[in-house]
Design an enzyme around this catalytic site. Structure first.
Site, PDB file in Angstrom:
ATOM      1  CD  GLU A  34      -2.836  -1.232   2.385  1.00  0.00           C
ATOM      2  OE1 GLU A  34      -2.784  -0.323   3.242  1.00  0.00           O
ATOM      3  OE2 GLU A  34      -3.614  -2.198   2.471  1.00  0.00           O
ATOM      4  CB  CYS A  35       4.341   1.761  -0.423  1.00  0.00           C
ATOM      5  SG  CYS A  35       5.682   2.964  -0.484  1.00  0.00           S
ATOM      6  N   GLY A  36       3.222   4.287  -2.048  1.00  0.00           N
ATOM      7  CA  GLY A  36       3.303   5.007  -3.305  1.00  0.00           C
ATOM      8  C   GLY A  36       4.327   4.407  -4.263  1.00  0.00           C
TER       9      GLY A  36
END
Length: 156
Positions: A34-36
């Site tokens: 769920e990271c950029g």
């Protein structure tokens, strides 16, 4: 300590050592779903496909230490990576990369260097098990600095 002597945990909770990949050039990355930077998984898979026949592996170590961006179970993480990015490279069990409970792998990768700053830091490991490069999260996996280093350590 040689990286290939390090014990690692697999997603099914069994343990093995990095010796499974001894003699190969590695790009070891702490990942999060769920990271950029999560779209880097696609580029990591492309690198793996391009260089695998020359003895290259990407090894992912999922980690939830940065903004809680890897909340899933090991099974959920593997399914996410495969479903969304076609990941075929090895994914280890989720683990810490900093602090007193940091995985043995990331303790060895960091050595006396600084802690991991965020998800998707990258380490290049030579076929002899020596850390030969470290790149921050913003450095794309196909950045020429990484590619040139891989080319230096991969057979023709």
């Amino acid at each position: 300590m040689n990286i290939f002597d390090v014990q690692v945990e697999l997603p099914d909770a069994t343990t093995t050592t990095m010796a499974n990949w001894a003699g190969h050039c590695l790009l070891v990355v702490n990942t999060a779903s769920e990271c950029g930077y999560t779209p880097q998984l696609e580029t990591l898979q492309e690198l793996f496909e391009e260089y695998a026949q020359r003895g290259f592996f990407v090894i992912a170590q999922p980690c939830n230490q940065f903004g809680g961006q890897e909340p899933g179970s090991n099974q959920e993480i593997a399914q996410f990576c495969t479903r969304n990015f076609g990941v075929e490279f090895p994914i280890l069990a989720k683990a810490d990369v900093n602090g007193p409970h940091a995985s043995a792998l990331f303790q060895a990768l960091k050595g006396s260097g600084p802690d991991i700053a965020w998800n998707f830091e990258k380490f290049v490991v030579s076929p002899e098990g020596e850390v030969v490069g470290r790149f921050d999260s913003a450095t794309q996996p196909d950045d020429m600095a990484i590619i040139n280093l891989l080319e230096e350590y991969l057979p023709v």
